[in-house]
Structure formats: structure tokens, C-alpha cells
Design an enzyme around this catalytic site. Structure first.
Site, PDB file in Angstrom:
ATOM      1  N   LYS A   1      -7.505  -5.995 -14.686  1.00 10.45           N
ATOM      2  CA  LYS A   1      -6.469  -5.616 -15.648  1.00 10.45           C
ATOM      3  C   LYS A   1      -5.630  -6.833 -16.024  1.00 10.45           C
ATOM      4  O   LYS A   1      -5.171  -6.948 -17.168  1.00 10.45           O
ATOM      5  CB  LYS A   1      -5.570  -4.534 -15.047  1.00 10.45           C
ATOM      6  CG  LYS A   1      -4.292  -4.267 -15.852  1.00 10.45           C
ATOM      7  CD  LYS A   1      -3.346  -3.380 -15.084  1.00 10.45           C
ATOM      8  CE  LYS A   1      -2.019  -3.223 -15.815  1.00 10.45           C
ATOM      9  NZ  LYS A   1      -1.207  -4.467 -15.819  1.00 10.45           N
ATOM     10  N   ASN A   2      -5.414  -7.741 -15.077  1.00 11.26           N
ATOM     11  CA  ASN A   2      -4.573  -8.915 -15.333  1.00 11.26           C
ATOM     12  C   ASN A   2      -5.317 -10.046 -16.044  1.00 11.26           C
ATOM     13  O   ASN A   2      -4.748 -11.110 -16.264  1.00 11.26           O
ATOM     14  CB  ASN A   2      -3.972  -9.428 -14.021  1.00 11.26           C
ATOM     15  CG  ASN A   2      -2.895  -8.505 -13.491  1.00 11.26           C
ATOM     16  OD1 ASN A   2      -2.436  -7.598 -14.179  1.00 11.26           O
ATOM     17  ND2 ASN A   2      -2.489  -8.722 -12.251  1.00 11.26           N
TER      18      ASN A   2
ATOM     19  N   ASP B   1       1.384  -7.124  -6.030  1.00 15.16           N
ATOM     20  CA  ASP B   1       0.689  -5.885  -6.366  1.00 15.16           C
ATOM     21  C   ASP B   1      -0.011  -5.260  -5.159  1.00 15.16           C
ATOM     22  O   ASP B   1      -0.376  -4.086  -5.190  1.00 15.16           O
ATOM     23  CB  ASP B   1      -0.343  -6.127  -7.468  1.00 15.16           C
ATOM     24  CG  ASP B   1       0.303  -6.289  -8.836  1.00 15.16           C
ATOM     25  OD1 ASP B   1       1.447  -5.857  -8.993  1.00 15.16           O
ATOM     26  OD2 ASP B   1      -0.342  -6.852  -9.736  1.00 15.16           O
TER      27      ASP B   1
ATOM     28  N   CYS C   1       6.029  -1.620 -16.730  1.00 13.27           N
ATOM     29  CA  CYS C   1       6.466  -0.936 -15.515  1.00 13.27           C
ATOM     30  C   CYS C   1       7.884  -1.334 -15.137  1.00 13.27           C
ATOM     31  O   CYS C   1       8.271  -2.496 -15.253  1.00 13.27           O
ATOM     32  CB  CYS C   1       5.517  -1.267 -14.358  1.00 13.27           C
ATOM     33  SG  CYS C   1       3.861  -0.564 -14.560  1.00 13.27           S
TER      34      CYS C   1
ATOM     35  N   ARG D   1      11.706  -8.922 -15.465  1.00 10.31           N
ATOM     36  CA  ARG D   1      10.566  -9.451 -16.229  1.00 10.31           C
ATOM     37  C   ARG D   1      10.986  -9.910 -17.633  1.00 10.31           C
ATOM     38  O   ARG D   1      10.470  -9.439 -18.641  1.00 10.31           O
ATOM     39  CB  ARG D   1       9.459  -8.399 -16.342  1.00 10.31           C
ATOM     40  CG  ARG D   1       8.993  -7.893 -15.011  1.00 10.31           C
ATOM     41  CD  ARG D   1       7.966  -6.794 -15.136  1.00 10.31           C
ATOM     42  NE  ARG D   1       6.632  -7.343 -15.165  1.00 10.31           N
ATOM     43  CZ  ARG D   1       5.530  -6.600 -15.174  1.00 10.31           C
ATOM     44  NH1 ARG D   1       5.614  -5.309 -15.164  1.00 10.31           N
ATOM     45  NH2 ARG D   1       4.347  -7.150 -15.196  1.00 10.31           N
TER      46      ARG D   1
ATOM     47  N   ARG E   1      -3.326   2.945 -16.877  1.00  6.25           N
ATOM     48  CA  ARG E   1      -3.127   1.592 -17.404  1.00  6.25           C
ATOM     49  C   ARG E   1      -3.960   0.572 -16.648  1.00  6.25           C
ATOM     50  O   ARG E   1      -4.398  -0.424 -17.225  1.00  6.25           O
ATOM     51  CB  ARG E   1      -1.647   1.188 -17.324  1.00  6.25           C
ATOM     52  CG  ARG E   1      -0.762   1.801 -18.398  1.00  6.25           C
ATOM     53  CD  ARG E   1       0.611   1.152 -18.375  1.00  6.25           C
ATOM     54  NE  ARG E   1       0.493  -0.296 -18.495  1.00  6.25           N
ATOM     55  CZ  ARG E   1       1.273  -1.170 -17.856  1.00  6.25           C
ATOM     56  NH1 ARG E   1       2.225  -0.752 -17.057  1.00  6.25           N
ATOM     57  NH2 ARG E   1       1.107  -2.461 -18.024  1.00  6.25           N
TER      58      ARG E   1
END
Length: 441
Positions: free
Chosen positions: A23-24, A311, A121, A126, A419
Site C-alpha cells: 500500500k505504501n 505500522d 487516518c 501529518r 484502504r
């Protein structure tokens, strides 16, 4: 309206799950296709919400995105790139922070970019200031408006010397995507060097970029006027692999994670072994399992790569609630990543949050009123509860806590998990979980 996932706990998860592209990495690789002058092919693409969002954003900007129905591979043709209406960008972006990474490639391809208010999220500040400052350093003009931020570069982007105050993955990606076609040389100090960053660099190099990763987190980019295309298989998702590993530990199960790679999980595997979990490394994946012996408490600090990734922290905290003794977790990457523990406490976990840095080295959140350290006492029997998912990794942590708990849990907000976790419900059922889904009225 929304979906409710009902989980009947107490069933060990056993079987095989497959993890595909990270995903990243995958959404950023899709954005990188904008920089080329011909179609690129991205393989090992997962079916996750972030891929859908970026597909929509690329399409409204005139990029043709074709998906192979058999393999799922994406072909991305940027030759029709054009400006998109701000309302459409806002609509298709949803709660994603990906649009900020479109800026450099769009400026190179069509001369301007627009980003709406950004979501994502709720795990910390961020800020996008890193990104905007990077773009200004390259010579971009940032115009903040009511509906969002317009960015242009009347004289084109120019190479720059930059140093990040923290090794931000997003800001490093912004530099890479902006610098590869900027005029001159760019030097970035204190860069992030995660495996996903290195895979993005590999993609850009395939396209014709000249990028050197030097010692001490320094990346040097020599700008080139044009880039071609890439054909690339995305690096597997190490975060999803670690999540399933923690699920095996929490539920006293046995899960083979096909696609998991040992080099990308070194720090996680060390901690997994220290807590009492077991794993066997194979060429095509890693088997994670509970040994049947009591789990051990430990002291853990999150950090940027090559440290223990933030994570990985949330699913592992659930395992620590079952360890015999007192564990301490010091979060140094995101200041508000322990919000998910409220639901665990309601389920019976014993967790205390602290503002102090309960780690070996004081971090940047110390003395700033952030609850960024956790003391976890176990083993604590967990019981089913109604849960509303707050964020991606925290949400998956709630799921595995519910799977281990006695009784039934009803979980809402599971759309957030889409997601970053491909077909997670199918995978849970394939591992023997007792779950069912219904529509909330």
C-alpha cells in the site's frame, strides 16, 4: 448506512494468506507514471481502496488506466495528461493524502497542480507543510485558496538542496517525484530509506532517472529533461505481512504469509521472536505461529527504517496484552497513534498511556502533551464489545483483538480497512474466523 462485521471470538486463525504489492508503494508508483512519455506497466497490484482513489485521480487528469482482468496488472498511459476541475479532484480524493504527491509530476507534465483539503487516518498531525516547503524550494509558487491549494512553476522546477527535520516518507517521495525532471541537481539530507522508498527509486531509475542513495540518509538526484516508462513488480506489503503475523500470535494460530520477505521484516522478526512467537522462513513466504507457551513482555520503541516500524506497533500491542508481565511501548513516529487502545481497554486490556518518553532516548514528542508511551500489563482476558474503527492499522488491531476475545463483537467502520488490506474479509474466512457481515440501518 454502513457495514457491520460480527466477530465470534476464540477461534485460532490457521491457514495461508497472500500479500501483494505494498500500500505504501503502489499508489506512488501509479503517480510516477505521470512523469513518463509512454505507457508504464505495474504488476502485483492489490485490490485496495487507495488504488481505486489514485486510479480515479489519474483518469480525471487524462491518464488512461487499464487493468488486466486476469492478472490485475495496470497499464498507465500519461500521454493525454491534462488539467482536472478542482471539484472533481476533491470528489475523487476522498480521505486520501495521495493528491499532494501529484504536484511535482503534474507540474512537469502540464505546468500546474491543484490539491484539495487532505484527509487520511487520524493518527497524528501529518502536516503537508513538509511537502509545500519542498515544492517552494524547487521554485514552485503555492497559492492557498478557499477550495484548496493551487501550485504552479512559471519557470519550471529547479534542483535544490534540502534537509528534512524528520525522515518523512511522504516528503522524501515528494522530493523524488519532483526532482527527477527538475533542472539541475537535488540533494536531500535526512531522507527516509524505507523499502518502499527504495522500490520507488528503482521504478524511477527504470524510467531514466539518475538517483544515488548515499550514506547517512542522503539522496542525490540529477535531473533529466524527459523520462520514458517502467515495467515493474511492486514490492510485497510488509505491513500487511506483519499484521497477519500478529494475528497468528494473538489468536494462538498458525498462518503462512505467502509473499512475505525476510529482509523487509528484520526488525519485526526480532521482536516477534523476543515476545515468544515463532516463524519459519521459506522462499515464497514466512510461516508465523504461536508455540503454545506464554508470551513474554518487552520494551519497544518505534522508529523509522531500519527500526521497528510504527505500522507494526498497533497489532503487536494486542499481542502484548496477552504477555505475562509488563510491557512498555514508546511511539516516536506519530504522536497520536495510541487512540486505538481505548477499545482494547473496554475489551478488558490493562493499558496506561503516558506523556513521558518511556524509552531509551527522549523523542520529539516529549514534553509536548502527547500520550505517546504505553504501559501494558498482561495477560488480560479480552471480551467482545461493539467497536467503531478509528484508522487503518488500529482497525486491524481491533479485529484481531475481537477474534481472540471471548464472546461476540460488532465492528463498524470496516471500510477504512479496505484502504490497505486486500480482501481482508475473504482472508479472515479462509483462515477459519467465525465472522459475518451485514448492513447497518
Amino acid at each position: 448506512m454502513g457495514k457491520v462485521l460480527t466477530i465470534h471470538g476464540g477461534v485460532p486463525l490457521k491457514g495461508t494468506v497472500n500479500v501483494r504489492g505494498a500500500k505504501n508503494l503502489v499508489p506512488k508508483a501509479m503517480v510516477a507514471a505521470l512523469l513518463g512519455d509512454s505507457p508504464s506497466v505495474l504488476r502485483n497490484v492489490p485490490e485496495i481502496r487507495d488504488v481505486e482513489i489514485v486510479t480515479s485521480l489519474l483518469q480525471i487528469h487524462g491518464v488512461t488506466v487499464e487493468k488486466d482482468p486476469e492478472t490485475g496488472d495496470l497499464t498507465l498511459d500519461p500521454r493525454g495528461a491534462t488539467r482536472a476541475p478542482s471539484k472533481e479532484i476533491d470528489t475523487h480524493a476522498g480521505d486520501s493524502r495521495i493528491p499532494i504527491l501529484f504536484c511535482g509530476p503534474l507540474i512537469h507534465s502540464i505546468g500546474e497542480a491543484f490539491i484539495p483539503d487532505l484527509g487520511g487516518c487520524r493518527i497524528g498531525d501529518r502536516p503537508i507543510d513538509f511537502h509545500l516547503n519542498v515544492l517552494r524550494a524547487f521554485g514552485a509558487v503555492v497559492d492557498k485558496r478557499v477550495e484548496g491549494i493551487a501550485i504552479s512553476a512559471p519557470h519550471g522546477l529547479k534542483g535544490a538542496k534540502l534537509e528534512l527535520p524528520f525522515p518523512s516518507v511522504g516528503a522524501t517521495e515528494q522530493v523524488l517525484l519532483s526532482a527527477v525532471r527538475a533542472e539541475g541537481i537535488t540533494e536531500l539530507k535526512n531522507a527516509a530509506v524505507e523499502p518502499e522508498i527504495m522500490d520507488l527509486i528503482a521504478i524511477l531509475q527504470k524510467m531514466g532517472a539518475i538517483i544515488q542513495v548515499q550514506t547517512d540518509r542522503v539522496i542525490r538526484i540529477e535531473g533529466v529533461p524527459t523520462l520514458t516508462s517502467y515495467n515493474h513488480m511492486a514490492v510485497p506489503d510488509r505491513n500487511e505481512a506483519a499484521s497477519w503475523a500478529s494475528a497468528a500470535l494473538v489468536t494462538e494460530g498458525d498462518i503462512f504469509v505467502a509473499g512475505a520477505r525476510q529482509p523487509d521484516l528484520t526488525a519485526f522478526l526480532n521482536i516477534y521472536r523476543k515476545i515468544g512467537g515463532a516463524f519459519d522462513v521459506h522462499d515464497d513466504g514466512i510461516r508465523f505461529y504461536h508455540t503454545g507457551k506464554p508470551l513474554k513482555p518487552l520494551v519497544l520503541e518505534t522508529d523509522v527504517h531500519p527500526g521497528f516500524m510504527t505500522d507494526w506497533q498497533q497489532p503487536l500491542v494486542v499481542a502484548l496484552t496477552q504477555a505475562a508481565g509488563v510491557s512498555i511501548v514508546h511511539e516516536t513516529v506519530y504522536e497520536n497513534r495510541f487512540g486505538f487502545t481505548e477499545a482494547l481497554i473496554r475489551m478488558g486490556a490493562t493499558i496506561q498511556l503516558h506523556r513521558e518518553c518511556l524509552g531509551s532516548v527522549p523523542c520529539r514528542f516529549g514534553q509536548r502533551n502527547f500520550l505517546h508511551s504505553a504501559v501494558i500489563t498482561g495477560p488480560a482476558p479480552l471480551v467482545g464489545r461493539d467497536i467503531d474503527i478509528p484508522d487503518l492499522r488500529g482497525g486491524f488491531s481491533h479485529l484481531i483483538a475481537a477474534l481472540a476475545a471471548e464472546g461476540t463483537s460488532n465492528v463498524t467502520g470496516i471500510e477504512l480497512i479496505d484502504r490497505g488490506y486486500e480482501r481482508f474479509l475473504d482472508k479472515l474466512q479462509g483462515l477459519g474466523a467465525s465472522v459475518e457481515i451485514s448492513e447497518r440501518g
